[in-house]
Structures are given as structure tokens and as C-alpha cells.
Design an enzyme around this catalytic site. Structure first.
Site, PDB file in Angstrom:
ATOM      1  N   ARG A  84      21.474  -5.327   3.775  1.00 59.64           N
ATOM      2  CA  ARG A  84      21.844  -5.784   5.074  1.00 59.64           C
ATOM      3  C   ARG A  84      21.529  -7.377   5.383  1.00 59.64           C
ATOM      4  O   ARG A  84      21.628  -7.937   6.559  1.00 59.64           O
ATOM      5  CB  ARG A  84      21.673  -5.094   6.218  1.00 59.64           C
ATOM      6  CG  ARG A  84      22.211  -3.566   6.164  1.00 59.64           C
ATOM      7  CD  ARG A  84      22.648  -2.799   7.523  1.00 59.64           C
ATOM      8  NE  ARG A  84      23.179  -1.701   7.193  1.00 59.64           N
ATOM      9  CZ  ARG A  84      24.719  -1.748   6.890  1.00 59.64           C
ATOM     10  NH1 ARG A  84      25.456  -2.499   6.752  1.00 59.64           N
ATOM     11  NH2 ARG A  84      25.065  -0.439   6.540  1.00 59.64           N
ATOM     12  N   LYS A 186      11.015   9.409  -1.481  1.00 62.70           N
ATOM     13  CA  LYS A 186      10.221  10.116  -0.534  1.00 62.70           C
ATOM     14  C   LYS A 186      10.122   9.335   0.666  1.00 62.70           C
ATOM     15  O   LYS A 186      10.183   7.847   0.570  1.00 62.70           O
ATOM     16  CB  LYS A 186       8.803  10.820  -1.142  1.00 62.70           C
ATOM     17  CG  LYS A 186       7.661   9.515  -0.796  1.00 62.70           C
ATOM     18  CD  LYS A 186       6.177  10.335  -1.047  1.00 62.70           C
ATOM     19  CE  LYS A 186       5.400  10.527  -0.113  1.00 62.70           C
ATOM     20  NZ  LYS A 186       4.809   9.450   0.422  1.00 62.70           N
ATOM     21  N   HIS A 216       6.353   9.163  -7.253  1.00 68.39           N
ATOM     22  CA  HIS A 216       5.834   8.350  -8.017  1.00 68.39           C
ATOM     23  C   HIS A 216       4.557   8.785  -8.719  1.00 68.39           C
ATOM     24  O   HIS A 216       4.165   8.307  -9.810  1.00 68.39           O
ATOM     25  CB  HIS A 216       5.586   6.914  -7.306  1.00 68.39           C
ATOM     26  CG  HIS A 216       4.335   6.681  -6.644  1.00 68.39           C
ATOM     27  ND1 HIS A 216       4.307   7.210  -5.272  1.00 68.39           N
ATOM     28  CD2 HIS A 216       3.250   6.463  -6.888  1.00 68.39           C
ATOM     29  CE1 HIS A 216       2.831   6.968  -4.935  1.00 68.39           C
ATOM     30  NE2 HIS A 216       2.298   6.355  -6.023  1.00 68.39           N
ATOM     31  N   LYS A 220       2.885   8.738 -13.093  1.00 70.42           N
ATOM     32  CA  LYS A 220       1.422   8.105 -13.639  1.00 70.42           C
ATOM     33  C   LYS A 220       1.312   8.754 -14.897  1.00 70.42           C
ATOM     34  O   LYS A 220       1.321  10.145 -15.091  1.00 70.42           O
ATOM     35  CB  LYS A 220       0.493   8.491 -12.384  1.00 70.42           C
ATOM     36  CG  LYS A 220       0.763   7.527 -11.281  1.00 70.42           C
ATOM     37  CD  LYS A 220      -0.486   7.974 -10.270  1.00 70.42           C
ATOM     38  CE  LYS A 220      -0.218   7.334  -8.792  1.00 70.42           C
ATOM     39  NZ  LYS A 220      -0.717   6.286  -8.772  1.00 70.42           N
ATOM     40  N   GLU A 254      -8.297   7.544  -0.634  1.00 74.86           N
ATOM     41  CA  GLU A 254      -7.951   6.239  -0.657  1.00 74.86           C
ATOM     42  C   GLU A 254      -8.888   5.291   0.178  1.00 74.86           C
ATOM     43  O   GLU A 254      -9.289   5.748   1.055  1.00 74.86           O
ATOM     44  CB  GLU A 254      -6.466   6.066  -0.137  1.00 74.86           C
ATOM     45  CG  GLU A 254      -5.229   6.744  -1.007  1.00 74.86           C
ATOM     46  CD  GLU A 254      -4.096   6.507  -0.074  1.00 74.86           C
ATOM     47  OE1 GLU A 254      -3.347   5.508  -0.601  1.00 74.86           O
ATOM     48  OE2 GLU A 254      -3.477   7.134   0.779  1.00 74.86           O
ATOM     49  N   ASP A 273       2.943  12.730   4.380  1.00 80.23           N
ATOM     50  CA  ASP A 273       2.805  11.676   3.487  1.00 80.23           C
ATOM     51  C   ASP A 273       2.199  11.850   2.016  1.00 80.23           C
ATOM     52  O   ASP A 273       2.671  11.305   0.976  1.00 80.23           O
ATOM     53  CB  ASP A 273       2.055  10.488   4.021  1.00 80.23           C
ATOM     54  CG  ASP A 273       2.013   9.115   3.344  1.00 80.23           C
ATOM     55  OD1 ASP A 273       3.131   8.707   2.997  1.00 80.23           O
ATOM     56  OD2 ASP A 273       0.677   8.588   3.066  1.00 80.23           O
ATOM     57  N   HIS A 278       2.742  14.425  -3.235  1.00 76.92           N
ATOM     58  CA  HIS A 278       1.716  14.183  -4.088  1.00 76.92           C
ATOM     59  C   HIS A 278       1.028  15.390  -4.709  1.00 76.92           C
ATOM     60  O   HIS A 278       0.811  15.753  -5.732  1.00 76.92           O
ATOM     61  CB  HIS A 278       0.933  13.038  -4.069  1.00 76.92           C
ATOM     62  CG  HIS A 278       1.902  11.677  -3.638  1.00 76.92           C
ATOM     63  ND1 HIS A 278       3.223  11.415  -4.315  1.00 76.92           N
ATOM     64  CD2 HIS A 278       1.777  10.520  -2.812  1.00 76.92           C
ATOM     65  CE1 HIS A 278       3.772  10.517  -3.747  1.00 76.92           C
ATOM     66  NE2 HIS A 278       2.759   9.899  -2.716  1.00 76.92           N
ATOM     67  N   LYS A 376      -7.326   8.515   4.134  1.00 77.17           N
ATOM     68  CA  LYS A 376      -7.169   7.202   3.915  1.00 77.17           C
ATOM     69  C   LYS A 376      -8.629   6.794   4.497  1.00 77.17           C
ATOM     70  O   LYS A 376      -9.284   7.181   5.277  1.00 77.17           O
ATOM     71  CB  LYS A 376      -6.171   6.722   4.890  1.00 77.17           C
ATOM     72  CG  LYS A 376      -4.607   6.920   4.323  1.00 77.17           C
ATOM     73  CD  LYS A 376      -3.677   6.003   4.691  1.00 77.17           C
ATOM     74  CE  LYS A 376      -2.295   6.121   4.533  1.00 77.17           C
ATOM     75  NZ  LYS A 376      -2.111   5.711   2.794  1.00 77.17           N
TER      76      LYS A 376
HETATM   77  C1  BG6 Z   1       2.589   6.930  -1.054  1.00 75.01           C
HETATM   78  C2  BG6 Z   1       1.968   7.057   0.316  1.00 75.01           C
HETATM   79  O1  BG6 Z   1       3.686   7.643  -1.529  1.00 75.01           O
HETATM   80  O2  BG6 Z   1       1.572   6.750  -1.739  1.00 75.01           O
HETATM   81  C3  BG6 Z   1       1.205   6.114   0.573  1.00 75.01           C
HETATM   82  O3  BG6 Z   1       3.171   6.879   1.120  1.00 75.01           O
HETATM   83  C4  BG6 Z   1       0.048   6.210  -0.337  1.00 75.01           C
HETATM   84  O4  BG6 Z   1       0.641   6.164   2.044  1.00 75.01           O
HETATM   85  C5  BG6 Z   1       0.637   5.981  -1.731  1.00 75.01           C
HETATM   86  O5  BG6 Z   1      -1.018   5.066  -0.151  1.00 75.01           O
HETATM   87  C6  BG6 Z   1      -0.533   6.481  -2.802  1.00 75.01           C
HETATM   88  O6  BG6 Z   1      -0.186   6.016  -3.851  1.00 75.01           O
HETATM   89  P1  BG6 Z   1      -1.110   5.532  -4.983  1.00 75.01           P
HETATM   90  O7  BG6 Z   1      -0.211   5.275  -6.294  1.00 75.01           O
HETATM   91  O8  BG6 Z   1      -1.763   4.380  -4.758  1.00 75.01           O
HETATM   92  O9  BG6 Z   1      -2.277   6.505  -5.503  1.00 75.01           O
END
Ligand code: BG6
Length: 524
Positions: A84, A186, A216, A220, A254, A273, A278, A376
Site C-alpha cells: 500500500r 505466523k 521459520h 533452520k 533470547e 509468540d 516454535h 526474552k
Molecule cells: C519470532 C518471534 O517468530 O522468532 C520473535 O516472533 C523471536 O519474538 C524470533 O525473537 C526468534 O527467532 P530466532 O530465529 O532468532 O530464534
């Protein structure tokens, strides 16, 4: 014969196929390299990005498409960006893509990048009914002699996805003479109900074989390697059950905070999240049974069965601990607490940490606790799966108390320092008789030169029509059924200092609680 989305059956390449295509092995082990028959480039196709000028497109999609092109893995992939963004046009999109590639790969050959953007990248503003968009798609297909193979990537905020799917359907863009695939990012729904509604909407317009739900983590290398590790190495698989394993702990820690994503994260939190997506995927890969064949259908069916075997999560405080980071010190720097982050409500109760214990009710895993933990602003970035084996049934070394020694432990480290370590006991040389725990290590970086980025792998699998690394509708719903109740349990949210391993209340929810350590870093 073709599958409903136009791909040829039997063409489902294994995840290692992608790894072998995109990774490079160090020469000394290349002789034992085993590739699949699918080490081929993707067929020419049109890759349409909704949200083409957005963050995801710039950070991940465009650099990944460039890399696939550079490596000769997607030589005829034509990209059409749409967004957009009022002032955008072909030239602006090409500049944006070149900047995105430069940011991701500073050493990229600028002339080659420009040549790629000029030849393969295009931009179209989306009109209300997608009639112009459709006309542009068809004209690009004529121009590039493409047989209507189309991947629509919805790199959009969740709220914009349903409307876009409806419009694609109404415009007749959900089927084509070649194949049509749609990619959904997601978060996939906010809870079970919304995930079901989204699946129902997608299924109104698409066959499930056309839908590619991205997590994602599945792209990996080390996550894909879980399948190889388990099913190519009989040595481990034979031990992979309740008879030999005492507990399993999955940790995704993280160091980053919420960054500039408060708008999304305030409504999401760590359960949505990370855990529902994941961690659920990692859990499924660790616990699934051996699939009947190495193909998307069989693998996804086993992952689903594993998720369905998980007993309802005990939502009482103590069995689940939620936390939120408070101000603290990380890498020697003071960092703000979650509530001080831009865009976060001062009294926010959004969780940035989750620790929980669950069980599977099946023959393989009955009685084995699984500890899941993510947060986090943790002390260190670490994603790992720790498998703790049972003690030896009889202990004969009378001068050493067995209780003083940790169990044999296998640690699959997914990031950083990808690899695995097997901890076992050896006799220390000399007298008195002492035993020490030592690791046997394998490091990816020592064996392979180049590990591809998750999005490169996933986009290539998308373009070659392999759904193995994408999440099936039923997996999404099973995962929400499992973890959705945590959201309604009214659990307290405990503060923890940034730079720690989470709230003290979570100490007992650890496979090493009996060793007096809740942090994964304390091993060794
Ligand atoms: C994402 C989350 O899907 O994955 C983030 O929304 C998170 O909050 C991230 O930081 C972590 O991915 P990776 O590849 O850095 O472990």
C-alpha cells in the site's frame, strides 16, 4: 499425474535435499555426503509478495530470493512486489531490494544485484478488486514465458490476511494452469477459534496442498537435522524412549527484548509468540514416531500424532510459570524493563517468559517429563534440546557416589554454536579413583563452511513444492488446543531481572532442578 497444487508426486524432496543444495561441506567429509535426487533448481515461476516493501520482505524475503538466484537455485524466479506504499513503482522497488540485499550481504556484487533487480523484479500497486494485479501477473508471465506457476507470499499483518485471501479468491487468483501456492506467516490465529476460522477461510479457496504455513524454525538447518539425527542414526533412536530417557528440556532463550514490536507483542506474549509455534514444532520433532517414508505427508502426520499425544497442560501456578522482564544488566549494559519499552502499557501483564512441564501419553514417552522454557532478555542466547538419560541400573564404583554425578546427557544445540554434545563419565587419570563428566562435541562450523539462512531453505522448498518444512492446518489447531488454555488460566506474571534466566518461581520447572541449577548454562 500431479498433486492438487500441480507439483509432481514423489517430488517431495527431503529437508536434507535443501541443505545439500544450499550448504557447502568441508572437503574432508564431502566423500560421505549423501544427497537426494532433488538437488535441482526450482522451476521458473512468479513470486508475488504482499507487503513487498515491509520489514519481512526487506530483512528476509528479498535477500533470500537474491541468494537463491545467485546460487543458481531459482534462476527463473520473477518477483512482483505489491504494497500500500503510495509512491512505490518498479524503479523504487528495485532500489529497495538492492538496499535490502546490501544490508543482508554487504559483500554482494553490486552490478550483479542491479542486473538481477532490473531483469526479475517488478512492482504493482494492488487495486481494490485485484483486476489490475491479475492483468499485471498475466502480462509478466507472457513477458517472461512463465507457465502460470505462482507463489503468493502474504507478508502482511495478521488482520490483513483474511481480506487478501478473499480478494485473491474473488479475482480467480487461487488456481492457475501451472500451480498456485499461498504462504501464510505466523502468528497463525490468536487462539484455537481464530486459527480454525483462518484455516476454514483458506480451505474455501485453496486445497491444503497449496497452503504453506511458515514457522521459520523449521527452516533452520539444525532443526531439520533433528530428523536426520534421530532417523539416520540407529544408535540414538534405539535409546529414544521412556526406558532410557529420564527427561527432556527444550530451551529457547533470547537476549533481545521486545525491540520495536510492542504493537504486536503486547497482544501476543511468549505463549503465542514462541510456545504455540516454535516450541511446539521442536517438541513434535523430538517426540514423533518414525515416519513411514521421508515425505511431507508422512512426517507431518507423525508430528501431528505426537502433539495429539500430549496430555492437557496443567495450568495451575507452579506447573506453569509466566514472567516478564524487569530492568537489569545484560552484557554489562543496563537495559530497561518490558514495561519501560516504547509502546508497552505501564501496567502491562504480557508475559515475556514461560516455563512449563508436560507429559505425553503414549508408549514411547509415558512418564517422561518434558520441560519447555523460553524468555526474552535472558542471560545468554541459547536454543537447545537437552535429553537426559537414566542412571546406570547398578552402580559398582563404591568410592564414588552415583548421586554426585550428573546423568549421561545429550545436548542438541540449535543456536548459536550449532552442534551437539554428549556428556558421559570417564575415569580421571591417577589415584584416588575419581570420575569426571566430559563432553563429546560435534560443531557444525567445524564440519561445514556455510549454513544457509532459514528463509532461503523455506523459499526453495516452497518453489519446489515440498511441504515438509511447513505446518499443516491440523498441527496448528492441535498446538492451539494444547497451549491455548494457558492464555485463559489467569496465571500470575512474575518479574525477573533482564540478564537472568527467568523468575525464581520457575526454578523447579527444570530438568536440572535436582542438581541445584535451573539455568541451561550451568551444565558441564
Ligand atoms: C519470532 C518471534 O517468530 O522468532 C520473535 O516472533 C523471536 O519474538 C524470533 O525473537 C526468534 O527467532 P530466532 O530465529 O532468532 O530464534
Amino acid at each position: 499425474m500431479t498433486t492438487p497444487d500441480g507439483a509432481r508426486p514423489g517430488e517431495l524432496s527431503s529437508p536434507v535435499g535443501a541443505a545439500a543444495r544450499t550448504g557447502m561441506m568441508r572437503p574432508e567429509i564431502a566423500s560421505s555426503e549423501s544427497t537426494t535426487s532433488h538437488d535441482v533448481a526450482a522451476e521458473p515461476s512468479l513470486f508475488i509478495i504482499f507487503g513487498g516493501t515491509g520489514d519481512l520482505a526487506r530483512r528476509k524475503l528479498l535477500p533470500a530470493l537474491w541468494t537463491l538466484y545467485r546460487r543458481g537455485l531459482a534462476p527463473g524466479c520473477v518477483v512482483l512486489g505489491t504494497s500500500r506504499d503510495a509512491g512505490m513503482d518498479d524503479a523504487g522497488f528495485r532500489r529497495l531490494a538492492a538496499d535490502a540485499v546490501r544490508a543482508a550481504e554487504p559483500t554482494a556484487d553490486a552490478a550483479a544485484v542491479t542486473a538481477w533487480t532490473e531483469r526479475f523484479l517488478h512492482y504493482q500497486h494492488p487495486d481494490e478488486e485485484y483486476a489490475d494485479l491479475r492483468a499485471r501477473i498475466e502480462s509478466l508471465e507472457r513477458e517472461h514465458a512463465l507457465p502460470a506457476r505462482r507463489a503468493f507470499y502474504l507478508a502482511l499483518p495478521p488482520a490483513a490476511v483474511p481480506e487478501t485471501v478473499e480478494k485473491l479468491g474473488a479475482a480467480g487468483l487461487t488456481k492457475s494452469a501451472g500451480w498456485t501456492r499461498v504462504v501464510v506467516e505466523k502468528p497463525f490465529g490468536r487462539d484455537l477459534e481464530s486459527a480454525r476460522a483462518l484455516n476454514a477461510l483458506l480451505h474455501r479457496w485453496y486445497d491444503e496442498s497449496q497452503v504453506y504455513r511458515i514457522d521459520h524454525y523449521l527452516g533452520k538447518e539444525t532443526v531439520q537435522n533433528l530428523l536426520v539425527f534421530r532417523f539416520a542414526n540407529a544408535m540414538f533412536e534405539n535409546l529414544w524412549n521412556r526406558d532410557h530417557i529420564e527427561s527432556v528440556q527444550i530451551t529457547v532463550a533470547e537476549t533481545v527484548g521486545v525491540e520495536r514490536r510492542a504493537g504486536y507483542y503486547e497482544r501476543a506474549g511468549a505463549v503465542r509468540d514462541m510456545v504455540q509455534s516454535h516450541l511446539a514444532q521442536l517438541l513434535a520433532l523430538v517426540t514423533m514416531e518414525v515416519p513411514s517414508e521421508f515425505a511431507a505427508g508422512a512426517i507431518r502426520a507423525e508430528k501431528l500424532k505426537a502433539l495429539c499425544a500430549v496430555a492437557p497442560v496443567d495450568c495451575r501456578a507452579g506447573a506453569v510459570v509466566l514472567g516478564q522482564y524487569a530492568p537489569g544488566v545484560l552484557d554489562g549494559h543496563h537495559v530497561p524493563g518490558y514495561r519501560e519499552e516504547p509502546g508497552v502499557a505501564p501496567g502491562s501483564r504480557t508475559e515475556t517468559f514461560v516455563a512449563l512441564r508436560l507429559h505425553l501419553e503414549n508408549w514411547r514417552w509415558q512418564g517422561v517429563p518434558f520441560y519447555l522454557r523460553t524468555g526474552k532478555r535472558m542471560e545468554r542466547r541459547l536454543t537447545e534440546i537437552e535429553v537426559k538419560f537414566r542412571r546406570a541400573p547398578v552402580w559398582m564404583f563404591r568410592t564414588v557416589r552415583q548421586e554426585e554425578l550428573a546423568r549421561n546427557t545429550l545436548v542438541l544445540q540449535l543456536q548459536p554454536d550449532e552442534g551437539f554434545s554428549l556428556y558421559f563419565d570417564v575415569k580421571m587419570p591417577g589415584e584416588p579413583f575419581r570420575i569426571r563428566r566430559v563432553p563429546l562435541d560435534f560443531l557444525y562450523a567445524e564440519a561445514f563452511e556455510d549454513v544457509p539462512e532459514a528463509y532461503e531453505t523455506l523459499l526453495l522448498e516452497l518453489l519446489t513444492g515440498d511441504q515438509t518444512l511447513f505446518v499443516h492446518a491440523d498441527e496448528v489447531e492441535a498446538s492451539w488446543s494444547l497451549f491455548g488454555p494457558l492464555l485463559d488460566a489467569g496465571l500470575p506474571v512474575h518479574p525477573y531481572p533482564a540478564g537472568s534466566w527467568g523468575p525464581n518461581e520457575a526454578a523447579a520447572l527444570s530438568s536440572r532442578a535436582d542438581e541445584g541449577a535451573a539455568s541451561p548454562a550451568a551444565r558441564g
